[in-house]
Design an enzyme around this catalytic site. Structure first.
Site, short mmCIF file in Angstrom:
data_model
loop_
_atom_site.label_atom_id
_atom_site.label_comp_id
_atom_site.label_asym_id
_atom_site.label_seq_id
_atom_site.Cartn_x
_atom_site.Cartn_y
_atom_site.Cartn_z
CG HIS B 276 48.33 138.14 -4.70
ND1 HIS B 276 48.90 137.42 -3.68
CD2 HIS B 276 49.36 138.70 -5.39
CE1 HIS B 276 50.23 137.54 -3.77
NE2 HIS B 276 50.54 138.31 -4.78
CG ASP B 288 54.30 138.77 -3.16
OD1 ASP B 288 53.22 139.04 -3.70
OD2 ASP B 288 55.04 137.84 -3.51
CD GLU B 322 50.60 136.37 -8.08
OE1 GLU B 322 51.29 136.62 -9.08
OE2 GLU B 322 51.12 136.01 -6.99
CD GLU B 323 52.80 134.74 -4.25
OE1 GLU B 323 53.44 134.28 -5.20
OE2 GLU B 323 53.03 135.83 -3.73
CG ASP B 350 51.42 140.91 -6.99
OD1 ASP B 350 51.93 140.92 -5.85
OD2 ASP B 350 51.35 139.89 -7.70
CG HIS B 420 58.04 134.49 -3.13
ND1 HIS B 420 58.05 133.83 -4.33
CD2 HIS B 420 57.00 135.35 -3.22
CE1 HIS B 420 57.07 134.27 -5.10
NE2 HIS B 420 56.42 135.21 -4.45
#
Lengths: 453, 453
Positions: B276, B288, B322-323, B350, B420
């Site tokens: 993603h 990520d 995606e997040e 991912d 994140h």
């Protein structure tokens, strides 16, 4: 009927045993992942003590510190073994530049361990680049005499295990200087042993062959080697200057550091788990091999914390002088023989504290097949690669005494980013990965202790 | 006799096929390890573009950049799919402190994606700490009303796969605010999803349940959570202040980015490989999921560079959002259905660009057993874990179309150090590990393309 009963009994016994082993191994991982102390010990070793080259003050401090750590854990016995070690010192920071006409470009180098110094005014000479000893031989004295040889064969990036790539390139570092001297070279510059393209020279040991002049030799960063090679292609007459004032002092007294828990049933059968306490002088030696040392201590700490009383004697050994002499490993095996000790297995962690992949062994078929039977118990922890091949430098000398030699195999991808370079610091070590390695070794020690070899 | 001949022929055919596949897979790894371009692309994505939250300028730039990269590789077709995405913005940096008498201690927080703002003057209230929703329910409105709830259940460090530890804790982030609001809480502070003890808050998505007030919620660093918990034990009356002015703007137009090489024999059978393109807003989203995107592009680049002409259509998909919404993955599957496309397999990367361990699959027994037969071919590359379980969020919606869903499984130990958080930068990615992941995916794509499903 009787046969069937026996078979069933054995079968359920095996199933029970597998299950209890599986639970115990899970406890070992739980203890180390949740309450592990290896990273704390490594933090002190890296940040408070730092570089620990044989004969240095750091090495001496590390001996006392790790002894104290094991004493505080109240292992049954903690002791030192005396060993005389080589004492090489780097001296002032090296200088190097490429000179092309009026242009001077500084490049990062680091003297190789064991090298002699240059004259105090340095050495300046033309450069000849080779990728192999065969190429050097083909050039011969006519083309090499009076020059500095650049050994520039890279580590092969296509090898999956980076140790294979290292093996394929490291003869340039170990033997390059003497090979170059055979044809009259005045110095040898060796491409750093890393697949990274960066500005950090990676040092390491070299040895002079007898019967040829001892010429100074240094590692150059990979970017430096690439630049020098490029400039040589444009102008073969460019010159290279380098200056280093390293020297080999008289051998110095040092120690292996040993801690043990004595076996309750077969105290005379010894299982060793260890790493080497010395490191190169450029950085903290956190991966090479602070990691192996603190993992080994953690094996004993965790077994003791879980109340596991081994049948056999489990010994942590922190070997001195792996990097430039192997005196500690040699001395340990000599003493074992002298004292009639029976070492059934020795596990070494000296490939970094990365995520575990398995164990590589050197021993008889019977020894190895015994351990490969534990695959099912270890697979849930990512230990898929268990088989022949491996061992370790420090435990190597025990091999002739019938000891099964076991090398802990962590993932190899990042090791040579840090190996022998300024970047081998605590920050290169991930605490979870370090702990998983310690737990993997503890699990194997537990199985070897329980079932023998 | 005839039977034996047939058996021998089949056997030697299989052996030949295994050998030629083995050689071809070796070529894929050689190409990517020696000439891979994934890291270069990731460098641009991380350093020139940076954060790419859905609806942001970074996301739009990443769409144009990755489209251009694939066009320059001259893939057969490169195109965008329109998709409307949520557009949440963090606004000014959050503020938070613990107030105990006259003492104020600042702590690092980050609003959770989707959260509402606090009033412009912030919120200050007493804190009640819980480890689970059950504990919160037991406390009830009486103890919770008017307070800020601290959700402080850590990720379990004893899980070997860190994604299991994440799964065991992440409901606090996703649903904590609404659970707390049910009992009259005015805010929810959630312990960051990491096993590290440090000062970086890890953001991530949350969702409000219908029928309860939308209260502001933020992640607090693990050190901050530990401190708050400790101070609460000493004095349950301490207060917590936080202020954030994030908001959800109207949905914004964005895109999935698709590149493909058309199949020579069965162009209507499609194999997808993807990651993603969106990331959280705090850092560069290198692990990520920049890693998964550039690995997927590298799969197609390497096959093309090696002159491999696939029988089936191989498609790279960089999914958007995606997040915080999964709109891209959902749209992709909707369009596939609408266009009557037949996706036989979809591989998603991912879980970071770390050293490969295997592939986890969701599909029928027949599909899965077909791929597990390739174990021998993939084991030399460290891909030991090939079996049921895994898949991926973005490819998930294809599952109902009979597509075999395959999740690339890299080593999980370091992922939640960066996930994140501010630390998810290019520096968290090792080039060799990234390349090995791309090569693993390319090898699997090659086998699926050659033998079908």
């Amino acid at each position: 009927m009787k046969k069937i009963l026996v078979a069933l009994t054995l079968c359920s016994f095996t199933a029970y045993s597998q299950e209890s082993d599986s639970l115990l191994i899970r406890k070992i991982y739980d203890e180390i992942l949740a309450k592990g102390e290896a990273y704390k010990t490594l933090t002190h070793l890296s940040k408070q003590i730092g570089p620990r080259l044989s004969g240095s003050e750091g090495a001496a401090k590390a001996v006392q510190y790790t002894k104290k750590v094991m004493e505080e854990y109240k292992f049954d016995r903690v002791f030192l073994q005396d060993v005389m070690v080589p004492h090489w010192v780097r001296g002032a920071k090296e200088q190097a530049y490429i000179e092309s006409g009026k242009q001077k470009v500084n490049v990062p180098i680091a003297a190789l361990g064991g090298s002699v110094a240059t004259p105090t005014t340095g050495i300046k000479a033309e450069v000849i680049e080779v990728k192999s000893f065969e190429e050097l031989e083909a050039l011969g004295t006519e083309k090499v005499k009076g020059k500095i040889v650049l050994f520039n064969r890279p580590m092969d990036p296509t090898k999956i295990n980076t140790f294979d790539a290292y093996s394929g390139a490291v003869n340039q570092r170990g033997g390059g200087a003497s090979q170059a001297a055979k044809y009259g070279a005045v110095g040898a510059i060796v491409r750093s042993m890393t697949t990274l393209q960066d500005d950090k020279p990676h040092t390491g040991s070299m040895r002079y062959a007898t019967g040829v002049p001892m010429i100074p030799t240094a590692a150059i960063s990979t970017n430096g080697a690439n630049l020098l090679s490029k400039m040589l292609k444009e102008n073969p007459k460019i010159q290279f200057f380098f200056k280093q004032n390293c020297e080999t002092l008289p051998d110095a007294p040092s120690h292996n550091v040993v801690g043990e828990i004595r076996g309750s049933e077969k105290p005379d059968e010894i299982i060793v788990v260890g790493g080497h306490l010395d490191s190169w002088d450029l950085a903290e030696g956190a991966q090479d091999d602070g990691a192996g040392c603190v993992q080994s201590i953690e094996v004993l700490r965790s077994l003791k914390a879980l109340g596991i009383k081994p049948k056999r004697t489990i010994r942590v050994v922190m070997f001195m002088n792996e990097e430039n002499g192997l005196r500690g490993g040699t001395k340990y095996a000599d003493l074992a023989k002298q004292n009639n000790e029976k070492h059934i297995a020795a596990i070494e962690s000296d490939n970094g504290g990365f995520t575990p992949r398995g164990f590589g062994m050197v021993g008889t078929d019977a020894q190895i097949s015994k351990l490969t039977k534990y695959k099912n118990l270890l697979a849930p922890y990512g230990l898929a690669e268990i088989g022949r091949g491996g061992g370790g430098a420090d435990i190597g000398p025990l091999g002739s005494q019938g000891t099964l030699l076991i090398g802990f195999k962590p993932d190899s991808q990042r090791y040579f980013d840090f190996h022998h370079a300024l970047s081998d610091t605590l920050e290169a070590v991930n605490e979870r990965e370090l702990n998983l390695g310690a737990a993997s070794m503890a699990a194997l020690v537990y199985l070897i202790d329980k079932y023998g070899l």
